[in-house]
Each structure stands twice: as structure tokens, then as C-alpha cells.
Design a protein around this motif. Sequence first.
Motif, PDB file in Angstrom:
ATOM      1  N   VAL B  25       0.833  -1.201   0.000  1.00 16.72           N
ATOM      2  CA  VAL B  25       0.000   0.000   0.000  1.00 16.72           C
ATOM      3  C   VAL B  25       0.875   1.261   0.000  1.00 16.72           C
ATOM      4  CG1 VAL B  25      -1.607   1.333   1.432  1.00 16.72           C
ATOM      5  CG2 VAL B  25      -2.015  -1.097   1.025  1.00 16.72           C
ATOM      6  N   SER B  26       1.952   1.254   0.791  1.00 18.30           N
ATOM      7  CA  SER B  26       2.822   2.427   0.860  1.00 18.30           C
ATOM      8  C   SER B  26       3.433   2.730  -0.509  1.00 18.30           C
ATOM      9  CB  SER B  26       3.955   2.192   1.867  1.00 18.30           C
ATOM     10  OG  SER B  26       3.432   1.921   3.141  1.00 18.30           O
ATOM     11  N   VAL B  27       3.942   1.688  -1.152  1.00 20.88           N
ATOM     12  CA  VAL B  27       4.602   1.891  -2.440  1.00 20.88           C
ATOM     13  C   VAL B  27       3.580   2.257  -3.513  1.00 20.88           C
ATOM     14  CG1 VAL B  27       5.902   0.736  -4.266  1.00 20.88           C
ATOM     15  CG2 VAL B  27       6.576   0.447  -1.889  1.00 20.88           C
ATOM     16  N   ALA B  28       2.426   1.607  -3.491  1.00 22.85           N
ATOM     17  CA  ALA B  28       1.393   1.911  -4.486  1.00 22.85           C
ATOM     18  C   ALA B  28       0.994   3.391  -4.396  1.00 22.85           C
ATOM     19  CB  ALA B  28       0.179   1.007  -4.270  1.00 22.85           C
ATOM     20  N   LEU B  29       0.809   3.873  -3.177  1.00 24.38           N
ATOM     21  CA  LEU B  29       0.445   5.277  -2.997  1.00 24.38           C
ATOM     22  C   LEU B  29       1.579   6.199  -3.440  1.00 24.38           C
ATOM     23  CD1 LEU B  29      -1.484   5.551   0.369  1.00 24.38           C
ATOM     24  CD2 LEU B  29      -2.221   6.375  -1.877  1.00 24.38           C
ATOM     25  N   ALA B  30       2.812   5.797  -3.136  1.00 22.85           N
ATOM     26  CA  ALA B  30       3.955   6.614  -3.526  1.00 22.85           C
ATOM     27  C   ALA B  30       4.004   6.744  -5.050  1.00 22.85           C
ATOM     28  CB  ALA B  30       5.248   5.991  -2.999  1.00 22.85           C
ATOM     29  N   LEU B  31       3.748   5.641  -5.747  1.00 18.98           N
ATOM     30  CA  LEU B  31       3.776   5.672  -7.206  1.00 18.98           C
ATOM     31  C   LEU B  31       2.695   6.604  -7.760  1.00 18.98           C
ATOM     32  CD1 LEU B  31       4.412   1.881  -7.825  1.00 18.98           C
ATOM     33  CD2 LEU B  31       5.896   3.721  -8.637  1.00 18.98           C
ATOM     34  N   ALA B  32       1.500   6.521  -7.146  1.00 19.60           N
ATOM     35  CA  ALA B  32       0.408   7.378  -7.614  1.00 19.60           C
ATOM     36  C   ALA B  32       0.737   8.848  -7.358  1.00 19.60           C
ATOM     37  CB  ALA B  32      -0.901   6.980  -6.922  1.00 19.60           C
ATOM     38  N   ALA B  33       1.333   9.146  -6.214  1.00 20.51           N
ATOM     39  CA  ALA B  33       1.668  10.536  -5.885  1.00 20.51           C
ATOM     40  C   ALA B  33       2.796  11.043  -6.785  1.00 20.51           C
ATOM     41  CB  ALA B  33       2.065  10.642  -4.415  1.00 20.51           C
ATOM     42  N   ALA B  34       3.806  10.193  -7.006  1.00 22.78           N
ATOM     43  CA  ALA B  34       4.952  10.598  -7.822  1.00 22.78           C
ATOM     44  C   ALA B  34       4.510  10.875  -9.259  1.00 22.78           C
ATOM     45  CB  ALA B  34       6.021   9.508  -7.794  1.00 22.78           C
ATOM     46  N   LYS B  35       3.580  10.071  -9.723  1.00 24.10           N
ATOM     47  CA  LYS B  35       3.070  10.252 -11.077  1.00 24.10           C
ATOM     48  C   LYS B  35       2.440  11.638 -11.242  1.00 24.10           C
ATOM     49  CE  LYS B  35      -0.405   8.203 -14.112  1.00 24.10           C
ATOM     50  NZ  LYS B  35      -1.522   7.244 -14.124  1.00 24.10           N
ATOM     51  N   ARG B  36       1.917  12.164 -10.138  1.00 27.87           N
ATOM     52  CA  ARG B  36       1.292  13.486 -10.177  1.00 27.87           C
ATOM     53  C   ARG B  36       2.272  14.587  -9.779  1.00 27.87           C
ATOM     54  NH1 ARG B  36      -1.859   9.474  -9.705  1.00 27.87           N
ATOM     55  NH2 ARG B  36      -4.009   9.480 -10.475  1.00 27.87           N
ATOM     56  N   GLY B  37       3.551  14.271  -9.840  1.00 26.09           N
ATOM     57  CA  GLY B  37       4.570  15.300  -9.647  1.00 26.09           C
ATOM     58  C   GLY B  37       4.993  15.545  -8.213  1.00 26.09           C
ATOM     59  N   LYS B  38       4.479  14.760  -7.277  1.00 26.90           N
ATOM     60  CA  LYS B  38       4.883  14.945  -5.877  1.00 26.90           C
ATOM     61  C   LYS B  38       6.237  14.285  -5.636  1.00 26.90           C
ATOM     62  CE  LYS B  38       1.042  16.896  -4.589  1.00 26.90           C
ATOM     63  NZ  LYS B  38       1.046  18.275  -4.083  1.00 26.90           N
ATOM     64  N   ARG B  39       7.049  14.921  -4.806  1.00 27.46           N
ATOM     65  CA  ARG B  39       8.293  14.278  -4.391  1.00 27.46           C
ATOM     66  C   ARG B  39       8.006  13.508  -3.108  1.00 27.46           C
ATOM     67  NH1 ARG B  39      10.857  18.984  -3.230  1.00 27.46           N
ATOM     68  NH2 ARG B  39       8.769  19.789  -3.596  1.00 27.46           N
ATOM     69  N   VAL B  40       8.178  12.210  -3.166  1.00 18.61           N
ATOM     70  CA  VAL B  40       7.716  11.345  -2.088  1.00 18.61           C
ATOM     71  C   VAL B  40       8.875  10.593  -1.449  1.00 18.61           C
ATOM     72  CG1 VAL B  40       6.050   9.555  -1.469  1.00 18.61           C
ATOM     73  CG2 VAL B  40       5.682  10.926  -3.518  1.00 18.61           C
ATOM     74  N   LEU B  41       8.872  10.572  -0.132  1.00 19.80           N
ATOM     75  CA  LEU B  41       9.829   9.739   0.600  1.00 19.80           C
ATOM     76  C   LEU B  41       9.045   8.612   1.271  1.00 19.80           C
ATOM     77  CD1 LEU B  41      12.675   9.217   1.904  1.00 19.80           C
ATOM     78  CD2 LEU B  41      11.920  10.672   3.790  1.00 19.80           C
ATOM     79  N   VAL B  42       9.447   7.376   1.050  1.00 18.57           N
ATOM     80  CA  VAL B  42       8.801   6.247   1.723  1.00 18.57           C
ATOM     81  C   VAL B  42       9.768   5.710   2.773  1.00 18.57           C
ATOM     82  CG1 VAL B  42       7.493   4.122   1.424  1.00 18.57           C
ATOM     83  CG2 VAL B  42       7.802   5.661  -0.511  1.00 18.57           C
ATOM     84  N   VAL B  43       9.278   5.621   3.996  1.00 19.77           N
ATOM     85  CA  VAL B  43      10.127   5.198   5.107  1.00 19.77           C
ATOM     86  C   VAL B  43       9.697   3.820   5.590  1.00 19.77           C
ATOM     87  CG1 VAL B  43      10.834   5.733   7.469  1.00 19.77           C
ATOM     88  CG2 VAL B  43      10.441   7.599   5.848  1.00 19.77           C
ATOM     89  N   GLU B  44      10.646   2.908   5.727  1.00 22.87           N
ATOM     90  CA  GLU B  44      10.348   1.624   6.372  1.00 22.87           C
ATOM     91  C   GLU B  44      11.262   1.469   7.580  1.00 22.87           C
ATOM     92  OE1 GLU B  44      11.452  -1.998   4.235  1.00 22.87           O
ATOM     93  OE2 GLU B  44      12.970  -0.910   3.125  1.00 22.87           O
ATOM     94  N   VAL B  45      10.844   0.621   8.496  1.00 25.47           N
ATOM     95  CA  VAL B  45      11.676   0.343   9.670  1.00 25.47           C
ATOM     96  C   VAL B  45      11.808  -1.164   9.713  1.00 25.47           C
ATOM     97  CG1 VAL B  45      11.964   0.693  12.143  1.00 25.47           C
ATOM     98  CG2 VAL B  45      10.552   2.275  10.815  1.00 25.47           C
ATOM     99  N   SER B  46      12.891  -1.695   9.157  1.00 24.72           N
ATOM    100  CA  SER B  46      12.913  -3.132   8.952  1.00 24.72           C
ATOM    101  C   SER B  46      14.329  -3.660   9.052  1.00 24.72           C
ATOM    102  CB  SER B  46      12.334  -3.426   7.559  1.00 24.72           C
ATOM    103  OG  SER B  46      12.700  -4.714   7.165  1.00 24.72           O
ATOM    104  N   PRO B  47      14.489  -4.801   9.718  1.00 21.42           N
ATOM    105  CA  PRO B  47      15.812  -5.402   9.750  1.00 21.42           C
ATOM    106  C   PRO B  47      16.239  -5.882   8.359  1.00 21.42           C
ATOM    107  CG  PRO B  47      14.216  -6.788  10.913  1.00 21.42           C
ATOM    108  CD  PRO B  47      13.495  -5.561  10.480  1.00 21.42           C
ATOM    109  N   ARG B  48      15.251  -6.133   7.495  1.00 22.74           N
ATOM    110  CA  ARG B  48      15.582  -6.525   6.124  1.00 22.74           C
ATOM    111  C   ARG B  48      14.957  -5.530   5.171  1.00 22.74           C
ATOM    112  NH1 ARG B  48      14.349 -11.753   3.876  1.00 22.74           N
ATOM    113  NH2 ARG B  48      12.380 -10.657   3.834  1.00 22.74           N
ATOM    114  N   GLU B  49      15.789  -4.675   4.635  1.00 22.26           N
ATOM    115  CA  GLU B  49      15.284  -3.608   3.782  1.00 22.26           C
ATOM    116  C   GLU B  49      14.587  -4.178   2.543  1.00 22.26           C
ATOM    117  OE1 GLU B  49      18.393  -0.899   2.946  1.00 22.26           O
ATOM    118  OE2 GLU B  49      17.107   0.491   1.830  1.00 22.26           O
ATOM    119  N   THR B  50      13.361  -3.710   2.256  1.00 20.84           N
ATOM    120  CA  THR B  50      12.651  -4.261   1.104  1.00 20.84           C
ATOM    121  C   THR B  50      12.270  -3.215   0.067  1.00 20.84           C
ATOM    122  OG1 THR B  50      10.547  -4.015   2.228  1.00 20.84           O
ATOM    123  CG2 THR B  50      11.607  -6.157   2.399  1.00 20.84           C
ATOM    124  N   LEU B  51      12.106  -1.958   0.481  1.00 22.29           N
ATOM    125  CA  LEU B  51      11.555  -0.967  -0.458  1.00 22.29           C
ATOM    126  C   LEU B  51      12.361  -0.836  -1.752  1.00 22.29           C
ATOM    127  CD1 LEU B  51      10.359   1.834   1.978  1.00 22.29           C
ATOM    128  CD2 LEU B  51       8.948   0.354   0.561  1.00 22.29           C
TER     129      LEU B  51
END
Lengths: 396, 326
Positions: B25-51
Amino acid sequence: MTLDELIEDRRILVCCGSGGVGKTTAAAALAIRAAQLGRRTLVLTIDPARRLADALGVADFGNEVRRVPSRKFEAAGVPLRGELYAMMLDTKRTFDELVERFAPSLEMREAILSNRIYQQLSDTLAGSREYMAMEKLYELYAEGGYDLIVLDTPPTKHALDFLDAPDRILDFLGGKVVHVLLKPYLMAGRIGFEVFRWGASSVFSVVEKVTGVEFLRDLSDFVLSFEEMYDGFKQRAGRVKALLGRKETAFLLVTAPGKFVLEEAIFFYEQLVEHRMHVEAVIVNKVHLPVERRERGAGEEDLEDPEDFLPEPRRRALAERMAEAAGDASLRPALEKLLQNFAHHRVLAKMDARNIQMLREPIREGVAFVQVPLLPVDIHDFEGLRRLNDHLFRAA
Amino acid sequence: MKPSSPLLMRLLLVSGKGGVGKTTVSVALALAAAKRGKRVLVVEVSPRETLPRLFDAPLGGHAEHPVAENIWTLNLDPHLALEEYLETQLHVRALVRMVTGNPLFQRLVEIAPGWRDLLTLGKVWHLERQQDPKKGRPRYDLIIVDAPATGHGLAFLRTPKAFVEATRFGPARTHSQWVCDLIEDRSRTRLLLVTLPEELPVNETIEMARAAEEKLNMSFEDVVVNAVVPRLFTEREAQALASLRRNPEVLGRVAASMEDEMDLADLLETADATIGRRALHESYIRRLRSQVRKRMIELPFIYRAQLSLEDLRGLGEILLGQMEAE
């Protein structure tokens, strides 16, 4: 060893694994089977779904052992030769009981139970749920009275959390760390003098500076009052750990086919083995098992996309042919969907099989390995648990 | 832009039980926002980085890291955030190292409750304030936080407030209050709950929604129900198939017309299983709707081993479309 043999042979079965994989239902189902086979069984659950708690009759009885009425078995058509008891663990209450057990005086007991820091810690301290689950298990085991205890563990990232949590928490409460950090406050409550080390005092001043002093004062009150109980707690935690490592305790790893969850399961397994725990069974729930009426063509190992299995033009042509054979052209859209759904299922089944293979490799031989298909209904009653057992014990 | 658009926010906190698809959901929203020209930072807190993996980009760790046009990711490490925070307080790096390198301090950190959540949100607060000095505007238009699955429901979001309540003074109390102010600012921050149409996630979501209403004073409009099995047949198709199944003779002819590697009985059995799953999902969504008076956004289950960026874009459009709907 099969699951049935484990049930007959062991005194404690610990179901562990990540959250959401069906640990609680597996624990309940195993306990029902054990009772059915004639054992006096207790299932200790941590956080059951409300309807499952209702089914076992423990929903409103946190931290109390309740007998599951035999009419529940009768109603589900399950012959009952033993007895089944169930309990839903309440972390906070278990911690309170432990304090009551070890507090040297009534005043001390009240001082601890009403301490703000204790109230926070007993519920939220990292690992306190795991610690209390182990503690309750030990208490019920030591009381005797059950042939078999099935424990459902809290969902944790690391198996170590419930092996180490007691030590970690006790080292924190009674150990050097807190004492050095809190020295000035502890000294205010006690006679004595000691020059504390430069490093420690700086650390202390940082913690104090950042967190605010009052918090530390509360903490020091708590640590001071806890001090006298420390040995009692510590000894007991040692016995709990020893119990887990005995041959009469078997660990059952419960998991599901998601890649991420399976990786966690492998990690769990390795940790348990490293700690010399006896992992005796792996249960994989919610598996898309292949339907196998007919041998499939080879070359599907890498199947990742339904379109690769049955591309649209082929699907269309096939549906048309089938509709023709039925003599009803209007059937075509439904038949096409039927084919596509089958392709979907093939992909899921392949995906699950590939993932499960990853788990199978590191597991030593002799560990029971049971796959339970994804059921079209959720399990939240006795009848459902009995049906789950049809799958769990099918091999037996 | 619609007044309800999540793109008007500064901060979206995506929360839910582990494994329900918060990252999707986080990435899907980021893609939709970026497509509309927004600069988006997605933050995860994970021992295994996935983004970054989802974007086929190299891992970036605890540093803001461009992964696609208009999208950055950061894998927030609470330990490093703690060091950064201590540095702002002690001003001397050597002193920070002395403190964090001290074994006693490390033990305290290992066991103390809540500090990870506190520092995580503190870092997010700090990121929200970052400015682009050349352009004189915030560095990111939108920060999406793929919240850690703590197993304690929304305790994560309550931590700053709990800290303020538990302490009486000290800088950390003041800073926690600043974090609270950001989280509770309805014009800047919104909570999004993600769940699956299954028993435990739905139960937990009902509790979380209630807790969010009662204990968190924050904007909360939407619940995303992820991976809902789509309906297989229309009413007419189902009827047509049912009558086909009642006629063994015709059924036999259809079976005979099929290619060798498939069996009609298998097809029918898997269809029944899908229909059963769909009915189950519908019943959970009904229950959720009856208990939680929020907008429900259903995302379809996608039958593929690994979601592609294209899949995620599609989900992002569904999400944004529904969140912007009146």
C-alpha cells in the motif's frame, strides 16, 4: 515421529511461529485430538480470536483454567476419552501473581504493584508476554494434574524471545545496568557509598538529562523493592528454561506458505536447534495444494504468471471448443473464467510448493512435516477444529 | 485537487498487523503521488530492507535514497536515529560515541520499552522539517511511513504521548510533544489502516480503529482491505455453469473436448474453492463495515508470484481514486 505419537509421548507441546499463521488454531486442534485419545490435556492460549475463545469457553476467564464441557465434543461428533482444559493467558495478571508469590512482605507487594513503572513494565517491557507465557507454563506443569500441556506462544520475530526473555528482563531489573545507572537514587534509599565509574556516571547523566529525573526516581523505587525478590525470580526462570530443553517438551513450528513467513520459520528453526530445543514437527497451514487428477506436463517449475500457463488466445479457443461440445455458445465466458481461475490456482500452488521446498531443506529428517490446505472457511468453532484435525492427522 | 486528497498531506502513516500488505500500500500510494509530480519519501523500519528491491534499486540503508523518479526510500534504523538524536543534544560526536559505545548503555537500550518507536517517529518529524535550501520549499512533498508491525496495535503511534504523560520535564519530553503536535495535526498527518479479509486481521483492525478514535487524536479516514479475491462469475454465468453441472451427459462431452493436460473436475473444484474464498472475504468485509464507520478501499488479490511495478501502479490508482472520492 508422527503428530499422534508426539501427543502420546510428550508432556509439553510448544506451538511457535510468526503471527497470523494459525498457531492458536493448531494448538487448540492438537489439544482436542489429545483429549480425544484419552489424555488429560490443557491448552494454554495467548491471544485467541474471540470466537475461538468462545468455542473453548475461556473468552471471559483470563488467566483461569476452565474445563471444556464434554458436550462440545459430543455436538461435534468427536468421541472423548480424556479431558480437555483451556486457559487464556493474561500477561499482566501473571506478572502480578509472580510478584505476590515472591514479595517478602505485604507492604512490599503493594509498593510494587502500585508502582507506575512496574505497571508500565509488566505489560509493555519487550519480552514480557513471552516471559509470562513460559512462567505460566511452568506453574501449570509443576502443579501436575495434566498429562499434556499444549502452549500457543505469542507471535515473535525471534524464537529467542521466549527462550531469552526471562533472563533479559531479570538481568535488567536486578542486574548491574540499572544499579549503576541509578546509583545516586538507590543510595538515597540506602546507606552506603561507592565511587562510581566515570563512564557509567556520564551515561547516567545523559539518560537523566534526556529523560527527566522523575522517571528515574520511580524506576529506582521499583528496582529497590524488586531487589529482594530477584533471587526467587531468577531461580524460577532457570527452571523454566530447563523444562523447555527436556526431552518431554517438543516444539512444533507452525507456518504458512508466504515467502517472508517461511524465511522467518527457517530462522526460528535454526535458533531453536542451536539452543538444543527438540523441534519435532513442522505444520504448514493455508497451502494451495495442487489438485492432481491428472499428471501435468513438465516445465512448470518456474511458473509465475497465469498467462504463461494458459495464454489468452489458447484460453479463448479452448473455451470456445468446450462451449461447442456443450452445444451452448453462451457458456463461453463462464468457461473462459473457469479456465483462468484454474491457471490462477496452478500459479499459487506452484508458488507455495517452491516456497515450502525452501523450508524443507534445512529441516532434519525425522521431523514430522504436515501440510494443511487452505480451507474455504475459517476455523473458529469445535466443528472446524475437528475438520482441521482430519487434515493434520491424515497421514496417521 | 479534492479536499480529501491524501496528496494534500505531509505525512501518511500506514499501519496494520504484520503481513497484511502495508509495504504494498505504501509503495502503491507513492507511485500514484509521484506520477502526479509529488516528491515522495517512503520510510520503512525493517531489519531486512525491502523498499528499494521493489524498484530494482540498490539498498540504501538509513539514508534517503532515490529509487525512481520523484521517489526516495529510507530504511530507518532506530539505533542510528538515537545516535543522531544524542548528537543534537550533546553536540560532541566523541561524547555520543562514548555513550552509545558503553555496554551499560547498550544493555539499557536493549531492554527499555518504547524508545525505538519514539526515535522512529522523532526521525520522521525531523524529515518532515527538511527544506530544500535552493528552492525554499520542503525537501519532500509527502512522506509515507510503512509503520513497523509491533504486534501492539497502535501503541507505536501513542508512544510520544505516553512519554509526555510519563515524564514531567526534560528535553525529550519537549521533543516528544513536538512529535505529538505533528501526528495530531489533521491538516498535515493522516493515518491509514491496512488489513486483510481474514479473521484475526479484521478483529485487530476493528480494535485498532476503535483505539484510533478513542486514544489517538489524529485524522483517520480510510481502511484498506488488501488482497480481496475478486468475484469469479456473474449471476448469469454461475447459473449457466450450474445447469451444465446438473447434466452428466453434456458434462462428459465438455470434458472430452478439453486438452489432455487439464481435467474438467479439477477446474470445477478450484472454481468452488475460489467462490468459497470470495464468500468468506465478503463476510469479513461486511463485518468490518458494520463495526468501522470509515471508507473501505478494497484492493484485488493479484495472482502472480511477485507483484510487478506495473501491478503496484494499478493498485496505487485504485487507492488514490477512492481516497479522493467524495
